[in-house]
Design a protein around this motif. Structure first.
Motif, PDB file in Angstrom:
ATOM      1  N   ALA A  13       0.830  -1.003   0.078  1.00  0.00           N
ATOM      2  CA  ALA A  13      -0.112   0.169   0.042  1.00  0.00           C
ATOM      3  C   ALA A  13       0.822   1.062   0.180  1.00  0.00           C
ATOM      4  N   ILE A  14       0.398   2.151  -0.746  1.00  0.00           N
ATOM      5  CA  ILE A  14       1.216   3.542  -0.927  1.00  0.00           C
ATOM      6  C   ILE A  14       0.751   4.547   0.139  1.00  0.00           C
ATOM      7  N   PRO A  15       1.710   5.201   0.844  1.00  0.00           N
ATOM      8  CA  PRO A  15       1.151   6.201   1.835  1.00  0.00           C
ATOM      9  C   PRO A  15       0.321   7.265   1.091  1.00  0.00           C
ATOM     10  N   GLU A  16      -0.716   7.530   1.877  1.00  0.00           N
ATOM     11  CA  GLU A  16      -1.528   8.636   1.227  1.00  0.00           C
ATOM     12  C   GLU A  16      -1.167  10.019   1.629  1.00  0.00           C
ATOM     13  N   ALA A  17      -1.383  11.039   0.783  1.00  0.00           N
ATOM     14  CA  ALA A  17      -0.881  12.225   0.855  1.00  0.00           C
ATOM     15  C   ALA A  17      -1.939  13.235   1.636  1.00  0.00           C
ATOM     16  N   GLY A  18      -1.453  13.686   2.829  1.00  0.00           N
ATOM     17  CA  GLY A  18      -2.684  14.505   3.571  1.00  0.00           C
ATOM     18  C   GLY A  18      -2.750  16.001   2.811  1.00  0.00           C
ATOM     19  N   TRP A  19      -3.814  16.501   3.424  1.00  0.00           N
ATOM     20  CA  TRP A  19      -3.988  17.997   2.760  1.00  0.00           C
ATOM     21  C   TRP A  19      -3.294  18.951   3.692  1.00  0.00           C
ATOM     22  N   ILE A  20      -2.755  20.083   2.993  1.00  0.00           N
ATOM     23  CA  ILE A  20      -2.077  21.100   3.675  1.00  0.00           C
ATOM     24  C   ILE A  20      -2.743  22.266   3.554  1.00  0.00           C
TER      25      ILE A  20
ATOM     26  N   LEU B 122       5.216  27.714   4.008  1.00  0.00           N
ATOM     27  CA  LEU B 122       6.107  26.875   4.208  1.00  0.00           C
ATOM     28  C   LEU B 122       6.169  25.787   3.074  1.00  0.00           C
ATOM     29  N   PRO B 123       6.635  26.015   2.177  1.00  0.00           N
ATOM     30  CA  PRO B 123       6.657  25.359   0.855  1.00  0.00           C
ATOM     31  C   PRO B 123       7.641  23.969   1.564  1.00  0.00           C
ATOM     32  N   GLY B 124       7.043  22.914   0.884  1.00  0.00           N
ATOM     33  CA  GLY B 124       7.779  21.602   1.364  1.00  0.00           C
ATOM     34  C   GLY B 124       7.279  20.997   2.507  1.00  0.00           C
ATOM     35  N   LEU B 125       6.214  21.659   3.243  1.00  0.00           N
ATOM     36  CA  LEU B 125       5.518  20.953   4.260  1.00  0.00           C
ATOM     37  C   LEU B 125       4.656  19.961   3.576  1.00  0.00           C
ATOM     38  N   GLY B 126       4.574  18.520   4.062  1.00  0.00           N
ATOM     39  CA  GLY B 126       3.687  17.745   3.748  1.00  0.00           C
ATOM     40  C   GLY B 126       3.417  16.810   4.704  1.00  0.00           C
ATOM     41  N   LEU B 127       2.330  15.886   4.431  1.00  0.00           N
ATOM     42  CA  LEU B 127       1.892  14.874   5.512  1.00  0.00           C
ATOM     43  C   LEU B 127       1.661  13.690   4.572  1.00  0.00           C
ATOM     44  N   ARG B 128       2.120  12.648   5.108  1.00  0.00           N
ATOM     45  CA  ARG B 128       1.952  11.104   4.493  1.00  0.00           C
ATOM     46  C   ARG B 128       1.614  10.208   5.474  1.00  0.00           C
ATOM     47  N   TYR B 129       0.533   9.526   5.147  1.00  0.00           N
ATOM     48  CA  TYR B 129      -0.014   8.623   6.227  1.00  0.00           C
ATOM     49  C   TYR B 129      -0.445   7.119   5.497  1.00  0.00           C
TER      50      TYR B 129
ATOM     51  N   VAL C 128      10.402   9.698   3.282  1.00  0.00           N
ATOM     52  CA  VAL C 128       9.316   9.773   4.010  1.00  0.00           C
ATOM     53  C   VAL C 128       8.420   8.223   3.703  1.00  0.00           C
ATOM     54  N   GLU C 129       8.631   7.868   2.431  1.00  0.00           N
ATOM     55  CA  GLU C 129       7.785   6.576   2.164  1.00  0.00           C
ATOM     56  C   GLU C 129       8.686   5.313   2.813  1.00  0.00           C
ATOM     57  N   GLU C 130      10.003   5.551   2.726  1.00  0.00           N
ATOM     58  CA  GLU C 130      10.614   4.531   3.440  1.00  0.00           C
ATOM     59  C   GLU C 130      10.520   4.408   4.886  1.00  0.00           C
ATOM     60  N   ALA C 131      10.412   5.539   5.488  1.00  0.00           N
ATOM     61  CA  ALA C 131       9.943   5.687   6.742  1.00  0.00           C
ATOM     62  C   ALA C 131       8.738   5.003   7.310  1.00  0.00           C
ATOM     63  N   ILE C 132       7.881   5.298   6.489  1.00  0.00           N
ATOM     64  CA  ILE C 132       6.358   4.705   7.021  1.00  0.00           C
ATOM     65  C   ILE C 132       6.605   3.276   6.499  1.00  0.00           C
ATOM     66  N   TRP C 133       6.890   2.615   5.420  1.00  0.00           N
ATOM     67  CA  TRP C 133       6.957   1.402   5.201  1.00  0.00           C
ATOM     68  C   TRP C 133       7.679   0.572   6.131  1.00  0.00           C
ATOM     69  N   LEU C 134       8.974   1.067   6.455  1.00  0.00           N
ATOM     70  CA  LEU C 134       9.535   0.343   7.644  1.00  0.00           C
ATOM     71  C   LEU C 134       8.901   0.229   8.928  1.00  0.00           C
ATOM     72  N   ALA C 135       8.393   1.467   9.263  1.00  0.00           N
ATOM     73  CA  ALA C 135       7.433   1.236  10.463  1.00  0.00           C
ATOM     74  C   ALA C 135       6.212   0.361  10.335  1.00  0.00           C
ATOM     75  N   ALA C 136       5.713   0.231   9.354  1.00  0.00           N
ATOM     76  CA  ALA C 136       4.756  -0.588   8.930  1.00  0.00           C
ATOM     77  C   ALA C 136       5.248  -2.042   8.895  1.00  0.00           C
ATOM     78  N   SER C 137       6.340  -2.338   8.394  1.00  0.00           N
ATOM     79  CA  SER C 137       6.781  -3.715   8.250  1.00  0.00           C
ATOM     80  C   SER C 137       7.036  -4.382   9.638  1.00  0.00           C
ATOM     81  N   VAL C 138       7.647  -3.455  10.480  1.00  0.00           N
ATOM     82  CA  VAL C 138       7.678  -3.706  11.866  1.00  0.00           C
ATOM     83  C   VAL C 138       6.561  -4.053  12.677  1.00  0.00           C
ATOM     84  N   LEU C 139       5.611  -3.341  12.382  1.00  0.00           N
ATOM     85  CA  LEU C 139       4.339  -3.591  13.096  1.00  0.00           C
ATOM     86  C   LEU C 139       3.505  -4.665  12.607  1.00  0.00           C
TER      87      LEU C 139
END
Lengths: 217, 181
Positions: A5-12, A20-27, A200-211
């Motif tokens: 599953a691909i992390p979804e982009a949150g709204w800003i 604050l260009p570059g600010l983002g949220l992925r979940y 960012v994607e790697e961080a989420i995937w890594l946490a998800a895989s551990v979980l």
């Protein structure tokens, strides 16, 4: 939910996109809560403790991703030396306690992902969030549940479509974080200018895989 | 005024004077304001990176103030607040640089003294120099002492003893306990 599953982009909020260009949220939604940490994850944390010591902690500020968060903290009025960035906070605990101490599966997954990637990660109870998540400034009278008083207008928060869930890089609303009763978790990464998408994607995937139980040593 | 601050003021002043020529409408004023805030954020990023480099290079020296202080957040800062952050960073950077230069001179003196002590311990009796004195990590120290105690003192047999390093963090443990982990 599949592992790919691909992390979804949150709204800003538009104001923040401009200022604050570059600010983002992925979940990413993971169909499980926390729990006891398996031995393989504990071993991985022990290996990380051996790899990560004082010199690495000192040199964190040289690494591009932790440095990007420090700069962003300055931009939003926080002092990263008073309120450490997520990766520096985890590193500080490592130095104080002599190792990455296992707490529970979710916290350990976040610790592993934060140290490996440098990206700011946190988690929410998916069943207590409504709709998509995003980042916005508060309006007058809004506050965090479980905390007395309202937040000053314009405070940056991670919010769902109806209410603030947490301060950006700060406290979580009561009942919105992950508890022992949580069955579905939202893993959430805050991206700032200078932090690449792939990290960012790697961080989420890594946490998800551990979980999900695939993240042992 | 610190040099970084003067450089930044010059850039900022130029931006402001350019902006004042163009300000004809409120919208344009807002654009100029936003551009000024972007400039300030760029300057803050540069100063923060320089401060981070200095912090890493200062290790293991202690007692240097690195904190700049928060202006209250998390929120979008206005121009005045960004200026305060930038100025505080510039001042902190300058002060930290000055302190490191001062310590560097002292450490250089200690290194010179250490060479003399090692070369002629009898001329520097009982002098003790630590790693901290020469700006290096660890707990090692050099100590000019007489060989064989009082006999060495009487005979003038002086030598430099090098300590073995830092004590164990948890003290000595029984051999059996070392394998618990």
């Amino acid at each position: 939910m599949s592992d790919e599953a691909i992390p979804e982009a949150g709204w800003i909020a538009p104001l923040l996109r401009e200022e604050l260009p570059g600010l983002g949220l992925r979940y990413l939604l993971v169909d499980r809560g926390s729990g006891r940490t398996p031995r393989s994850v504990k071993e991985r944390m022990a290996q990380m403790s051996n790899r990560f010591s004082g010199p690495q902690a000192i040199n964190l500020r040289h690494r591009p991703i932790p440095a990007a968060y420090r700069v962003f903290y300055r931009h939003i009025g926080l002092d990263p030396d008073e309120q450490p960035t997520p990766v520096e906070g985890v590193a500080l605990e490592r130095i104080k306690r002599g190792g990455f101490v296992s707490q529970n599966l979710l916290d350990d997954a976040l610790t592993i992902a934060i140290i490996e990637s440098g990206v700011a990660l946190r988690a929410f109870d998916a069943d207590r969030a409504e709709g998509r998540l995003g980042i916005r400034p508060t309006t007058g009278g809004e506050g965090l549940e479980g905390r007395p008083g309202g937040l000053p207008e314009g405070t940056l928060v991670i919010a769902d479509e109806s209410r603030p869930l947490a301060l950006l890089f700060g406290a979580t609303s009561a009942g919105r974080g992950v508890s022992p009763e949580t069955t579905r978790t939202i893993l959430c990464a805050v991206q700032v200018k200078g932090v690449p998408d792939i990290a960012v994607e790697e961080a989420i995937w890594l946490a998800a895989s551990v979980l999900r139980g695939h993240g042992g040593s | 005024m610190p040099q970084e601050l003067m450089e930044i003021e010059a850039v900022d002043g130029a931006a402001r004077s350019t902006g004042s020529l163009d300000v004809a409408t409120v919208d344009r004023g807002a654009v100029v304001e936003r551009r000024a805030r972007d400039d300030l954020r760029g300057q803050i990023a540069t100063l923060e990176r320089r401060l981070g480099e200095l912090f890493a290079s200062a290790f293991p020296r202690k007692g240097i103030e690195w904190r700049v202080g928060a202006v209250g957040g998390p929120r979008v800062l206005g121009t005045g607040e960004l200026e305060r952050v930038r100025d505080a960073l510039a001042v902190r950077l300058r002060e930290a640089q000055a302190e490191l230069e001062r310590r560097g001179r002292v450490e250089e003196d200690f290194r010179g003294l250490l060479e003399s002590v090692i070369a002629e311990p009898e001329r520097h009796r009982w002098v003790r120099i630590s790693n901290e004195d020469v700006g290096e990590p660890g707990c090692r120290h050099w100590h000019s002492r007489p060989r064989w105690g009082i006999l060495g003192m009487l005979m003038g047999w002086w030598r430099v003893r090098l300590s073995s390093g830092c004590p164990l963090a948890l003290g000595r443990a029984a051999p059996a306990n070392r394998h618990l982990e």
